[in-house]
Design an enzyme around this catalytic site. Structure first.
Site, PDB file in Angstrom:
ATOM      1  N   CYS A   2       0.835  -1.212   0.000  1.00 59.11           N
ATOM      2  CA  CYS A   2       0.000   0.000   0.000  1.00 59.11           C
ATOM      3  C   CYS A   2       0.868   1.259   0.000  1.00 59.11           C
ATOM      4  O   CYS A   2       1.986   1.250   0.492  1.00 59.11           O
ATOM      5  CB  CYS A   2      -0.873   0.015   1.235  1.00 59.11           C
ATOM      6  SG  CYS A   2      -1.890  -1.441   1.410  1.00 59.11           S
ATOM      7  N   ARG A  27       4.963   0.107  -6.189  1.00 59.25           N
ATOM      8  CA  ARG A  27       4.970  -0.694  -4.957  1.00 59.25           C
ATOM      9  C   ARG A  27       4.032  -1.889  -5.048  1.00 59.25           C
ATOM     10  O   ARG A  27       4.130  -2.812  -4.239  1.00 59.25           O
ATOM     11  CB  ARG A  27       4.546   0.178  -3.770  1.00 59.25           C
ATOM     12  CG  ARG A  27       5.535   1.265  -3.428  1.00 59.25           C
ATOM     13  CD  ARG A  27       4.942   2.241  -2.459  1.00 59.25           C
ATOM     14  NE  ARG A  27       4.679   1.656  -1.171  1.00 59.25           N
ATOM     15  CZ  ARG A  27       5.488   1.742  -0.118  1.00 59.25           C
ATOM     16  NH1 ARG A  27       6.605   2.399  -0.230  1.00 59.25           N
ATOM     17  NH2 ARG A  27       5.173   1.190   1.025  1.00 59.25           N
ATOM     18  N   TRP A  75      -3.081  -2.599  -1.465  1.00 57.32           N
ATOM     19  CA  TRP A  75      -2.708  -3.973  -1.830  1.00 57.32           C
ATOM     20  C   TRP A  75      -3.456  -4.850  -0.836  1.00 57.32           C
ATOM     21  O   TRP A  75      -3.159  -4.834   0.361  1.00 57.32           O
ATOM     22  CB  TRP A  75      -1.195  -4.117  -1.685  1.00 57.32           C
ATOM     23  CG  TRP A  75      -0.604  -5.380  -2.215  1.00 57.32           C
ATOM     24  CD1 TRP A  75      -0.261  -5.652  -3.507  1.00 57.32           C
ATOM     25  CD2 TRP A  75      -0.225  -6.541  -1.464  1.00 57.32           C
ATOM     26  NE1 TRP A  75       0.290  -6.904  -3.606  1.00 57.32           N
ATOM     27  CE2 TRP A  75       0.327  -7.478  -2.371  1.00 57.32           C
ATOM     28  CE3 TRP A  75      -0.305  -6.899  -0.115  1.00 57.32           C
ATOM     29  CZ2 TRP A  75       0.795  -8.721  -1.975  1.00 57.32           C
ATOM     30  CZ3 TRP A  75       0.162  -8.141   0.273  1.00 57.32           C
ATOM     31  CH2 TRP A  75       0.702  -9.042  -0.650  1.00 57.32           C
ATOM     32  N   ASN A 101      -1.564   2.337   6.000  1.00 55.16           N
ATOM     33  CA  ASN A 101      -0.690   1.223   5.624  1.00 55.16           C
ATOM     34  C   ASN A 101      -0.381   0.447   6.894  1.00 55.16           C
ATOM     35  O   ASN A 101      -0.185   1.062   7.943  1.00 55.16           O
ATOM     36  CB  ASN A 101       0.642   1.722   5.065  1.00 55.16           C
ATOM     37  CG  ASN A 101       0.525   2.244   3.663  1.00 55.16           C
ATOM     38  OD1 ASN A 101      -0.558   2.255   3.089  1.00 55.16           O
ATOM     39  ND2 ASN A 101       1.633   2.699   3.114  1.00 55.16           N
ATOM     40  N   GLY A 102      -0.281  -0.863   6.777  1.00 51.00           N
ATOM     41  CA  GLY A 102       0.035  -1.683   7.954  1.00 51.00           C
ATOM     42  C   GLY A 102      -1.123  -2.616   8.258  1.00 51.00           C
ATOM     43  O   GLY A 102      -2.002  -2.834   7.423  1.00 51.00           O
ATOM     44  N   GLU A 480      19.174 -16.593  -7.831  1.00 51.38           N
ATOM     45  CA  GLU A 480      18.677 -15.264  -8.200  1.00 51.38           C
ATOM     46  C   GLU A 480      18.154 -15.261  -9.651  1.00 51.38           C
ATOM     47  O   GLU A 480      17.122 -14.651  -9.946  1.00 51.38           O
ATOM     48  CB  GLU A 480      19.799 -14.226  -8.008  1.00 51.38           C
ATOM     49  CG  GLU A 480      19.524 -12.830  -8.530  1.00 51.38           C
ATOM     50  CD  GLU A 480      18.307 -12.134  -7.912  1.00 51.38           C
ATOM     51  OE1 GLU A 480      17.725 -12.668  -6.961  1.00 51.38           O
ATOM     52  OE2 GLU A 480      17.930 -11.070  -8.421  1.00 51.38           O
ATOM     53  N   LYS A 484      14.383 -14.218 -10.722  1.00 53.03           N
ATOM     54  CA  LYS A 484      14.064 -13.158 -11.689  1.00 53.03           C
ATOM     55  C   LYS A 484      13.104 -13.688 -12.751  1.00 53.03           C
ATOM     56  O   LYS A 484      12.128 -13.044 -13.101  1.00 53.03           O
ATOM     57  CB  LYS A 484      15.326 -12.642 -12.403  1.00 53.03           C
ATOM     58  CG  LYS A 484      16.206 -11.698 -11.669  1.00 53.03           C
ATOM     59  CD  LYS A 484      15.657 -10.324 -11.391  1.00 53.03           C
ATOM     60  CE  LYS A 484      14.835 -10.240 -10.148  1.00 53.03           C
ATOM     61  NZ  LYS A 484      15.491 -10.241  -8.871  1.00 53.03           N
ATOM     62  N   GLU A 487       9.565 -14.350 -11.310  1.00 47.73           N
ATOM     63  CA  GLU A 487       8.871 -13.124 -10.888  1.00 47.73           C
ATOM     64  C   GLU A 487       8.196 -12.406 -12.047  1.00 47.73           C
ATOM     65  O   GLU A 487       7.093 -11.893 -11.897  1.00 47.73           O
ATOM     66  CB  GLU A 487       9.884 -12.131 -10.303  1.00 47.73           C
ATOM     67  CG  GLU A 487      10.171 -12.292  -8.857  1.00 47.73           C
ATOM     68  CD  GLU A 487      11.024 -11.147  -8.351  1.00 47.73           C
ATOM     69  OE1 GLU A 487      10.601 -10.498  -7.410  1.00 47.73           O
ATOM     70  OE2 GLU A 487      12.120 -10.910  -8.907  1.00 47.73           O
ATOM     71  N   HIS A 503      20.991 -35.367  -6.979  1.00 51.65           N
ATOM     72  CA  HIS A 503      20.262 -35.836  -5.801  1.00 51.65           C
ATOM     73  C   HIS A 503      18.747 -35.652  -5.946  1.00 51.65           C
ATOM     74  O   HIS A 503      18.023 -35.742  -4.961  1.00 51.65           O
ATOM     75  CB  HIS A 503      20.759 -35.107  -4.546  1.00 51.65           C
ATOM     76  CG  HIS A 503      22.204 -35.355  -4.255  1.00 51.65           C
ATOM     77  ND1 HIS A 503      22.681 -36.586  -3.848  1.00 51.65           N
ATOM     78  CD2 HIS A 503      23.292 -34.555  -4.365  1.00 51.65           C
ATOM     79  CE1 HIS A 503      23.997 -36.524  -3.693  1.00 51.65           C
ATOM     80  NE2 HIS A 503      24.388 -35.296  -4.019  1.00 51.65           N
ATOM     81  N   LYS A 602       6.730  -3.980  -4.280  1.00 50.64           N
ATOM     82  CA  LYS A 602       8.145  -3.597  -4.224  1.00 50.64           C
ATOM     83  C   LYS A 602       8.661  -3.614  -2.792  1.00 50.64           C
ATOM     84  O   LYS A 602       9.761  -4.049  -2.522  1.00 50.64           O
ATOM     85  CB  LYS A 602       8.314  -2.206  -4.838  1.00 50.64           C
ATOM     86  CG  LYS A 602       9.744  -1.715  -4.869  1.00 50.64           C
ATOM     87  CD  LYS A 602      10.578  -2.534  -5.821  1.00 50.64           C
ATOM     88  CE  LYS A 602      12.037  -2.138  -5.814  1.00 50.64           C
ATOM     89  NZ  LYS A 602      12.876  -3.209  -6.390  1.00 50.64           N
TER      90      LYS A 602
HETATM   91  O1  M6R Z   1      13.741  -4.194  -0.086  1.00 52.46           O
HETATM   92  P1  M6R Z   1      14.343  -5.534   0.230  1.00 52.46           P
HETATM   93  O2  M6R Z   1      15.677  -5.717  -0.380  1.00 52.46           O
HETATM   94  O3  M6R Z   1      14.379  -5.808   1.707  1.00 52.46           O
HETATM   95  O4  M6R Z   1      13.361  -6.571  -0.427  1.00 52.46           O
HETATM   96  C1  M6R Z   1      13.559  -7.950  -0.282  1.00 52.46           C
HETATM   97  C2  M6R Z   1      12.678  -8.721  -1.228  1.00 52.46           C
HETATM   98  O5  M6R Z   1      11.333  -8.447  -0.971  1.00 52.46           O
HETATM   99  C3  M6R Z   1      12.995  -8.392  -2.685  1.00 52.46           C
HETATM  100  O6  M6R Z   1      14.328  -8.624  -3.001  1.00 52.46           O
HETATM  101  C4  M6R Z   1      12.092  -9.239  -3.611  1.00 52.46           C
HETATM  102  O7  M6R Z   1      12.431 -10.586  -3.511  1.00 52.46           O
HETATM  103  C5  M6R Z   1      12.173  -8.752  -5.044  1.00 52.46           C
HETATM  104  N1  M6R Z   1      10.899  -8.925  -5.655  1.00 52.46           N
HETATM  105  C6  M6R Z   1      13.198  -9.465  -5.846  1.00 52.46           C
HETATM  106  O8  M6R Z   1      13.211  -9.096  -7.169  1.00 52.46           O
END
Ligand code: M6R
Length: 607
Positions: A2, A27, A75, A101-102, A480, A484, A487, A503, A602
């Site tokens: 949010c 976000r 959100w 927010n929260g 990673e 990516k 996502e 394994h 985000k």
């Molecule tokens: O802001 P942060 O680095 O603490 O965020 C951590 C994760 O939420 C963030 O890296 C998330 O996995 C991304 N979507 C990765 O692309």
């Protein structure tokens, strides 16, 4: 997640709120709304979907004309994405309007209590208890300020709140507990936002609210108190980010722009901090704890998502360079650990946003156990930056794309510098620093070949499964790379240490299940080649990231992308870049909005 925007000042608030909401779109959200006092009444408009839908619905008419206003991108947590659940929420009589927010953890009890008192609720949200609670206190004869303070004392959980009292449209109220909120200080106008990026282009001067603080923001004056109504002093901080950094420029997406910022991001992370000719790493943010750090016997890295994977590379770097035993934990799992803590342990929390709730609570737990906490944070002034005792800022500029790319490179650079900084044996420092200085140019070489990756993305975009494999420093890169891809392209992808393949995961390999192999020439390439032989024998297509000049890989891989040679410790700074680009191209070719992937936010501000 949010987002909050608020405004009071000389301008009409509507366009300021809409632009602020657009800046917060990255976000992640599913509905949006605004409230603006106009002619003795508070006008509210909400819509499901994108901010442009809300904007369109406000295009005609003069009914949103006030100079004060609050806006929100939601959100969904409690209740589906709908107009009724979108913020702002109001009390029964239409005097109190709130965006939040929260999470209000005790909202069920509070709602039951208020319903018994005759309050009528219009949404399924936790937030709606706030305006009704304030109204309840107003009904009992309290003034607005007291009603607000008493309400905040009853709420359990986390909140960043922006509130309007229709009877006093000269004041924008704000309150914060465990959810970020920042006041933008202007001239003849002031702003409020959950995230400073919503203020870019409006003001660079901000006040970060602290937990338990309540602000009364007027056009030309700001006062901040605690819950006991005592005034608290505040500091105005100057933001470094500028408008250009928060815009896409000529790039079609923020994600691509941010990948292309890689060379500059690495340079900004080490600029002014390393001197290869003097064998020196100088990390100003660690100076205050330098003596304590020298005594540290063990490191604990806590982070989530991409930042966690950077931490895994850090684990190898700290053990190799600084000879310090290092463990990395998902911040979200750390709270369940009952390990005996040793005072000789220092915690390094890594976070791009500086607001990730899981990482924040892991830091709080570490502090309770008396451990020293250090942050590697990109967002200046963010909660994690302020909660940690010392730290190193990334200086990567705002990362807007939801998929983290440039932040990863910057985190790796800082971890490498920290490892060198903590190392007692300085014999390899010069070589390491000289190579680090060359990394930006090597990333540039990769970026100039992005067209090759775009073409290869066409070939691979229709597969529904991918395996990513690497060893040693490139094992976290495999994780990673897989993150990516899933996502932003919604393709199932799994990252594995290549040695683990036999394994289990090898059972999946077939001609329909390609493998992304991260196989630069290094201490583990022979073992990697053996693993690739196993994949080839099972007809699995192989796409390899290899070192330029490597001919052996030609016999194994169906497709190869060559990267420049670097020392093994710094390979992740290069190997991840083609994987980021490939994910980007596959995601866009599959027709997705890669800057706003579905279901993702985000800044993940709930646990
Ligand atoms: O802001 P942060 O680095 O603490 O965020 C951590 C994760 O939420 C963030 O890296 C998330 O996995 C991304 N979507 C990765 O692309």
């Amino acid at each position: 997640m949010c987002g909050i925007i608020g405004y009071i000042g000389k301008e009409k608030s509507k366009p300021v709120l809409i632009n602020g909401l657009k800046a917060l779109e990255y976000r992640g959200y599913d509905s949006a709304g605004i409230a603006i006092p106009t002619n003795n009444k508070v006008e509210v408009r909400k819509s499901v979907g994108q901010v442009k839908v809300l904007e369109k619905s406000l295009a005609n008419g003069n009914d949103f004309n006030g100079h004060l206003g609050i806006g929100h991108t939601r959100w969904a947590t409690h209740g589906s994405p709908s107009e009724a659940n979108a913020h702002p929420h109001r009390d029964c009589l239409g005097r109190v309007f709130v965006v939040h927010n929260g999470i209000i953890e005790n909202y069920k009890e509070l709602k039951g209590y208020l319903q018994n008192q005759g309050h009528n609720f219009l949404s399924e949200t936790d937030t709606e208890v706030v305006p009704h609670l304030i109204e309840n206190f107003l009904n009992s004869g309290k003034d607005f300020d007291t009603a607000l303070f008493d309400t905040l004392k009853m709420i359990k959980g986390a909140y960043a709140l922006a509130i309007i009292d229709a009877k006093n449209p000269e004041i924008l109220y704000a309150a914060k507990l465990s959810s970020p909120l920042v006041i933008g200080v202007g001239s003849g106008e002031n702003f409020l936002a959950s995230d400073p990026s919503a203020l870019v282009g409006k003001t660079k001067d901000v006040i970060y609210l602290n937990d338990g603080e309540i602000a009364k923001i007027k056009q030309n004056n700001i006062s901040i108190t605690n819950l006991e109504k005592q005034e608290t002093p505040f500091e105005i901080v100057r933001l470094e980010w500028d408008l250009e950094q928060a815009q896409k420029g000529d790039f079609p997406h923020f994600m691509l722009k941010e990948i292309f910022e890689g060379p500059e991001v690495v340079r900004s992370a080490f600029r002014g901090r390393i001197k290869s000719e003097e064998n020196l790493v100088k990390l100003g943010g660690l100076e205050q704890v330098a003596n304590e750090l020298k005594q540290v016997k063990r490191l604990l890295i806590l982070a989530c998502g991409t930042s966690y994977y950077a931490g895994l590379v850090g684990e190898y770097l700290f053990e190799e360079i600084a000879k310090l035993p290092t463990e990395v934990h998902f911040a979200s799992e750390f709270c369940y650990r009952n390990e005996p803590f040793d005072k000789g342990t220092a915690v390094i929390a890594i976070s791009q946003s500086g607001e990730t709730a899981d990482t924040l609570s892991a830091i709080q737990k570490s502090k309770k156990h008396g451990l020293m906490t250090i942050g590697i944070v990109n967002t200046v002034g963010s909660t994690i930056a302020r909660e940690t005792e010392a730290g190193v800022y990334n200086h990567a500029g705002p990362e807007i794309g939801v998929a983290s790319t440039k932040a990863f490179l910057s985190q790796l650079t800082i971890l490498a510098m920290m490892a060198i900084y903590l190392s007692k044996d300085k014999s390899s420092t010069k070589v390491l620093l000289e190579e680090l200085e060359k990394i930006p140019e090597k990333i540039k070489i990769i970026l100039t070949q992005s067209a090759k990756l775009e073409k290869l993305a066409e070939k691979y975009k229709d597969y529904e499964n991918f395996l990513f494999v690497g060893r040693r420093y490139n094992y976290p890169v495999a994780l990673e790379g897989a993150l990516k891809l899933k996502e932003i392209s919604y393709i199932h992808a799994e990252g594995y240490g290549a040695g683990e393949m036999k394994h289990g995961p090898i059972a999946m390999i077939s001609q329909n299940f390609p493998t992304m192999a991260i196989v630069p020439q290094n201490s583990v390439s022979e073992k990697m080649f053996s693993n690739l032989e196993e994949i080839k024998a099972r007809k699995g297509p192989i796409f390899a990231i290899a070192t330029e000049g490597d001919e052996k890989i030609l016999e194994l891989a169906n497709d190869i992308f060559y990267i420049p040679k670097t020392i093994e410790l710094f390979e992740p700074l290069l190997t991840v870049v083609p994987l980021q680009l490939l994910a980007y191209y596959i995601g866009t070719k599959r027709g997705f909005d890669v800057d706003k992937p579905r279901n993702l936010a985000k800044s993940v501000t709930v646990e």
